[in-house]
Design an enzyme around this catalytic site. Structure first.
Site, mmCIF file in Angstrom:
data_model
loop_
_atom_site.group_PDB
_atom_site.id
_atom_site.type_symbol
_atom_site.label_atom_id
_atom_site.label_comp_id
_atom_site.label_asym_id
_atom_site.label_seq_id
_atom_site.Cartn_x
_atom_site.Cartn_y
_atom_site.Cartn_z
ATOM 1 C CG HIS A 262 -1.810 1.155 1.355
ATOM 2 N ND1 HIS A 262 -3.113 1.149 0.942
ATOM 3 C CD2 HIS A 262 -1.586 2.405 1.843
ATOM 4 C CE1 HIS A 262 -3.656 2.330 1.162
ATOM 5 N NE2 HIS A 262 -2.757 3.117 1.714
ATOM 6 C CD GLU A 263 1.671 3.532 3.723
ATOM 7 O OE1 GLU A 263 1.823 4.602 3.108
ATOM 8 O OE2 GLU A 263 0.659 3.296 4.429
ATOM 9 C CG HIS A 266 0.298 6.227 -0.522
ATOM 10 N ND1 HIS A 266 -0.712 6.963 -1.071
ATOM 11 C CD2 HIS A 266 -0.280 5.505 0.495
ATOM 12 C CE1 HIS A 266 -1.858 6.717 -0.417
ATOM 13 N NE2 HIS A 266 -1.620 5.837 0.526
ATOM 14 C CD GLU A 292 -5.577 5.771 0.539
ATOM 15 O OE1 GLU A 292 -5.415 4.676 1.084
ATOM 16 O OE2 GLU A 292 -4.820 6.748 0.756
HETATM 17 ZN ZN ZN Z 1 -3.079 5.211 1.957
#
Ligand code: ZN
Length: 498
Positions: A262-263, A266, A292
Site C-alpha cells: 500500500h505505502e 503511494h 489513495e
Molecule cells: Zn493510503
C-alpha cells in the site's frame, strides 16, 4: 517564454516547498529514529520550520505576483494557468486565516488529541464531547474566512479533493451502498470460509527480505527512497527522497506485506512526480483520493490477484518453508482475500472497508448540517454500524472513538479512501484494456508496463486536473462505483461462489 513574474513565482513556490520537505523529513525521523528524551527539542525545531514555512507562503510579494499573473492570464499556457490557480488557493489559505485563529486551532488540536486518547482508553465519549464541539465551531469559522460559509463541509472536502462536493459524493456512495450491502451479506452466507490462524510464526527477518524483494520488483526506487519500521505505516517525502514505513507481527505476515505494498503505491506516485517542478501544480499530487487510488491499485487489484501470487508464491514458500508447509495454495489465496466484517476500520478487508467510510461520511454530513448533535454521535454510530456492517459496537472505543482524524479537526478526509477505491478500479480496467496480456506480465514478475502506464496517465499529470476531470481523461468515464462493484464481484464473487 515565461514572463519574469511567472519565473519568480515558481522560484518562490519551490523554496517554500523545499522548506516543507525539511519539515517532513524531521517528522519522519520523529516516528522512526527519535531518541525518547529528544521530543521537546524536535517539537521546537518543527515549530520553527512551521513559522518559516508560514512566512514564506504568505509573503506580500507572492500576492503581488499572483495579482499580476491573474491579470495577464490570457497570455499564459494552460500549464502556467494551472500553476497560478493552485498557488492562489494555497496563498489564500495561508493569508486569509487570522493568526489568532490559527493559534486557537493548533491549541485545540493538541488538547483534543490528548482528550481523544484518554477518552478512547476509558471508552468515555462524554469527556471528549466539548473538544469535538469546539472543533466543529472552528471548522465552520475557517470555512467562513475562506468565503465558504454557505457550505462548510464542501470546503473541507475540497481541501482534500479539489472540486468535489458532499452532494457528488453522496450520490456515488448511495449507489455503491445499494450494490455493496447485499453483496457483503451474500459473501457472509457463503459456505466458503477464509481459514483462520494458518499463517503463524513468520520471523521478521524473512518478512523483511520478502517485502523488500516485492516492493523493489513493483518498481520502488530504493536509490531515492527507504522503507523503515514505525508504529504506524505511512509514506512521506517527495520524488527526490521518498520515505515509507511498516511494522511487523510474526503471526500476521500479511499485515506488513500488504501495508508495505500500500505505502509503495503511494511511494511510486511520489517518485513519479517531477522533482524539478516540486511545489507547483505540475509536480504536485492531484489530491487525497488520487493518492489513495495509487496505493489501493497496487495493494488490491495487483497484489491480491492470482497472477501476482503465481510469481511470488514460490519465493514466499522458499523463505518460509516450515511456516507454509501445511498451507495449500487455495488456503493462502483465501487468507489473502479474507472477507470478515469488523468494527474497526483499519482492520477491515477491502470489500467491507468501503462501508466504514460511508458510515463516517453520512455522520459528518449530518454534523455539519446541524442534523446531528455531537453528543448524539455514539448512538448514531451504533445504528449505522448495525445497518451497514451488521455489527454493534460494545463500547465507544470500538465505535465512535476509534479514529484519530476528528481530534485534529480533519473533517472531509474519510471519503477520499473510498473514492480512491472507485478510481483504482476504474484505472485497473482502463489499464487492462490498454495493455493486453498485463496479468501475464505479473505472473512473470514484471510490473513495468503498468507502472509506465500510471506514470504517463496519472503521475506526470501532477495537479493539472482535479479528481473528476482526471478520471474522465484517463478512463473516458465519469467517476463512479460501477468499476469497483464489477471488480469486487469478479474477484470475491468468484472466490466465495456468490
Ligand atoms: Zn493510503
Amino acid at each position: 517564454m515565461s514572463s519574469p513574474a511567472y519565473a519568480e513565482l515558481v522560484a518562490r513556490l519551490q523554496r517554500t516547498h523545499l522548506l516543507a520537505t525539511v519539515s517532513d523529513l524531521l517528522g519522519w525521523d520523529e516516528q522512526v529514529n527519535l531518541p525518547p528524551a529528544s521530543a521537546e527539542h524536535r517539537a521546537r525545531q518543527l515549530t520553527l520550520l512551521a513559522e518559516l514555512g508560514h512566512a514564506a507562503g504568505s509573503e506580500a510579494r507572492l500576492g503581488e505576483l499572483l495579482g499580476e499573473l491573474e491579470a495577464g492570464a490570457s497570455g499564459q499556457t494552460p500549464d502556467e494557468r494551472a500553476v497560478v490557480r493552485q498557488a492562489r488557493r494555497d496563498y489564500d489559505r495561508v493569508t486569509k486565516l487570522p493568526a489568532d485563529f490559527v493559534r486557537e486551532k493548533a491549541a485545540l488540536t493538541s488538547h483534543a488529541y490528548h482528550a481523544w486518547a484518554a477518552a478512547r482508553a476509558k471508552s468515555d465519549f462524554a469527556s471528549y464531547v466539548p473538544f469535538l464541539e469546539k472543533h466543529l465551531v472552528l471548522a465552520k469559522r475557517e470555512a467562513a474566512y475562506l468565503g465558504r460559509s454557505a457550505a462548510p463541509y464542501d470546503y473541507y472536502i475540497d481541501q482534500n479533493d479539489p472540486g468535489l462536493t458532499a452532494g457528488v459524493i453522496g450520490g456515488l456512495f448511495d449507489e455503491l451502498k445499494r450494490g455493496l450491502v447485499p453483496f457483503v451479506r451474500a459473501i457472509l452466507a457463503s459456505p466458503v470460509k477464509p481459514p483462520a490462524g494458518v499463517l503463524r510464526g513468520f520471523p521478521v527477518e524473512g518478512q523483511r527480505v520478502f517485502l523488500r524483494e516485492v516492493t523493489e520488483r513493483l518498481g520502488f526506487d530504493y536509490q531515492r527512497g527507504r522503507l523503515d519500521v514505525a508504529l504506524h505505516p505511512f509514506c512521506s517525502g517527495t520524488a527526490a527522497d521518498t520515505r515509507m514505513t511498516t511494522r511487523f507481527n510474526v503471526d500476521e505476515p500479511l499485515d506488513a506485506l500488504f501495508s508495505s505494498i500500500h505505502e509503495t503505491g503511494h511511494g511510486l506516485y511520489e517518485q513519479g512526480l517531477s522533482p524539478a517542478l516540486g511545489g507547483t501544480a505540475l509536480g504536485m499530487h492531484a489530491g487525497m483520493a488520487v493518492h489513495e487510488s495509487q496505493s489501493r491499485l497496487w495493494e488490491n487489484q495487483v497484489a491480491r490477484g492470482r497472477a501476482f501470487w503465481r510469481n511470488f508464491e514460490p519465493r514466499f514458500r522458499e523463505i518460509f518453508p516450515t511456516q507454509t508447509a501445511g498451507v495449500t495454495a487455495d488456503q493462502l489465496y483465501l487468507a489473502i482475500n479474507a472477507v470478515v466484517p469488523t468494527l474497526i476500520r483499519v482492520d477491515a478487508d477491502e470489500v467491507t472497508y468501503n462501508l466504514h467510510i460511508i458510515l463516517r461520511f453520512e455522520l459528518e454530513k449530518k454534523l455539519f448540517a446541524g442534523e446531528l448533535a455531537v453528543r448524539d454521535l455514539p448512538e448514531a454510530w451504533r445504528a449505522a454500524s448495525c445497518e451497514l456492517l451488521g455489527l454493534e459496537p460494545a463500547n465507544d472505543a470500538e465505535g465512535v472513538l476509534q479514529d484519530v482524524h476528528w481530534s485534529g479537526g480533519a473533517f472531509g478526509y474519510f471519503p477520499s479512501y473510498c473514492l480512491g477505491n472507485m478510481m483504482a478500479a476504474q484505472l485497473w480496467y482502463a489499464a487492462l484494456a490498454a495493455l493486453p496480456g498485463l496479468e501475464d506480465d505479473f505472473a512473470r514478475g514484471d510490473f513495468s508496463r503498468l507502472l509506465g502506464w500510471l506514470r504517463t496517465h496519472v503521475h506526470a499529470e501532477g495537479r493539472r486536473h482535479d479528481l473528476l476531470a482526471l478520471v474522465r481523461k484517463v478512463t473516458g468515464e465519469p467517476l463512479s462505483p460501477h468499476a469497483l462493484m464489477r471488480y469486487l464481484r469478479e474477484r470475491y464473487g468468484t472466490l466465495y461462489r456468490v
